[in-house]
Write a protein that holds these residues in place. Structure first.
Motif, mmCIF file in Angstrom:
data_model
loop_
_atom_site.group_PDB
_atom_site.id
_atom_site.type_symbol
_atom_site.label_atom_id
_atom_site.label_comp_id
_atom_site.label_asym_id
_atom_site.label_seq_id
_atom_site.Cartn_x
_atom_site.Cartn_y
_atom_site.Cartn_z
ATOM 1 N N CYS A 3 41.294 40.296 40.765
ATOM 2 C CA CYS A 3 39.994 40.960 40.913
ATOM 3 C C CYS A 3 40.017 41.792 42.192
ATOM 4 O O CYS A 3 40.127 41.244 43.295
ATOM 5 N N LEU A 30 37.104 45.628 37.211
ATOM 6 C CA LEU A 30 35.734 45.188 37.476
ATOM 7 C C LEU A 30 34.733 46.328 37.377
ATOM 8 O O LEU A 30 33.546 46.091 37.117
ATOM 9 N N PRO A 35 28.320 43.499 37.516
ATOM 10 C CA PRO A 35 28.768 42.218 38.080
ATOM 11 C C PRO A 35 28.472 41.007 37.215
ATOM 12 O O PRO A 35 29.259 40.078 37.160
ATOM 13 N N VAL A 38 31.367 40.314 34.660
ATOM 14 C CA VAL A 38 32.773 40.191 35.032
ATOM 15 C C VAL A 38 33.484 39.213 34.114
ATOM 16 O O VAL A 38 34.670 39.344 33.844
ATOM 17 N N GLY A 66 36.000 41.321 45.769
ATOM 18 C CA GLY A 66 36.447 40.831 44.474
ATOM 19 C C GLY A 66 36.524 39.320 44.432
ATOM 20 O O GLY A 66 36.584 38.727 43.346
ATOM 21 N N ALA A 69 33.657 37.966 42.453
ATOM 22 C CA ALA A 69 33.893 37.986 41.011
ATOM 23 C C ALA A 69 34.817 36.843 40.601
ATOM 24 O O ALA A 69 34.582 36.172 39.590
ATOM 25 N N PHE A 179 27.711 46.429 41.888
ATOM 26 C CA PHE A 179 28.531 45.339 42.413
ATOM 27 C C PHE A 179 28.164 45.026 43.856
ATOM 28 O O PHE A 179 28.040 43.851 44.238
#
Length: 244
Positions: A3, A30, A35, A38, A66, A69, A179
């Motif tokens: 990620c 991503l 978000p 994901v 990341g 995520a 995000f």
């Protein structure tokens, strides 16, 4: 499964491949999802790479923002994630007094308090990137250290960085905005749902995600966490030293 950070793209995974050339790394896009979706991106890649092969679980890697995520994915897919690796992770801002030491402080402050100005800033960054991605990248690395400077002078790294800027600020700015907005909200409860072993790698000289971010994360993960501090490394240069 990798990620990437923000700004970032799937090309960020090339740094991991340089250190782990034999690793079978699948970079999750991503920016193709908001978000909250994901897990959709992960499921798609999982179907093609894991279920179709060995069905043995995956090592999930999250770099910088990341990491949020990756944590969310590990929390929602405990049966598939065998290990979580967080590199230069950006912890939830409420977990400590981090903002003052972050290079991205103005961005996060705008996202939290002035979303319209944050969008205007992103539009401006898009214009700058369209005019000269090299100059925009140079602005991000203006105050970097020796290790980061060596990376920045590598043509392959420059190409991946330019791709990240173009993806976030030109091609899919709405996904980038969504995000970052998700990052500055409270997502810390998902940390408690992670069941697998966790490795945290953090450079002691990181100014994008201060190293102090990994301490409360490790404490929150508890006994399943291993913290590895990389002496003198900064943000991207930490990723270039991670052995999977």
């Amino acid at each position: 499964m990798f990620c990437h950070g923000k700004p970032g793209s799937k090309a960020d995974a090339t740094l991991l491949l340089n250190v782990n050339p034999d690793a079978d790394i699948v970079a999750v896009d991503l920016l193709a999802n908001t978000p909250e979706d994901v897990d959709v991106a992960f499921s798609n890649a999982l179907h093609s790479k894991v279920i179709a092969s060995h069905n043995r679980g995956v090592v999930l890697v999250g770099f910088s923002i990341g990491g949020m995520a990756a944590i969310k994915i590990a929390a929602t897919r405990p049966g598939f994630v065998s290990r979580l690796v967080l590199i230069s992770p950006a912890a939830r801002l409420s977990m400590g007094n981090f903002l003052q030491g972050m290079a991205g402080k103005p961005v996060f402050e705008l996202a939290m308090s002035h979303p319209k100005l944050f969008r205007l800033l992103t539009v401006f960054q898009g214009l700058m990137t369209r005019w000269s991605p090299e100059r925009t990248a140079g602005a991000f690395f203006r105050n970097c250290g020796a290790a980061e400077r060596a990376l920045f002078e590598d043509p392959a790294f420059q190409a991946s960085l330019n791709q990240a800027l173009e993806e976030c600020f030109l091609r899919r700015p709405d996904a980038y905005l969504a995000f970052i907005n998700a990052y500055v909200t409270d997502w810390s409860e998902t940390i408690d749902l992670v069941q697998c072993p966790v490795e945290l790698w953090h450079g002691t000289n990181d100014t994008w995600s201060p190293p102090e971010m990994s301490y409360p994360l490790a404490k929150r993960f508890g006994e399943k966490a291993t913290l590895r501090m990389v002496e003198h490394a900064k943000h991207y240069s930490t990723m270039s030293q991670v052995i999977l």
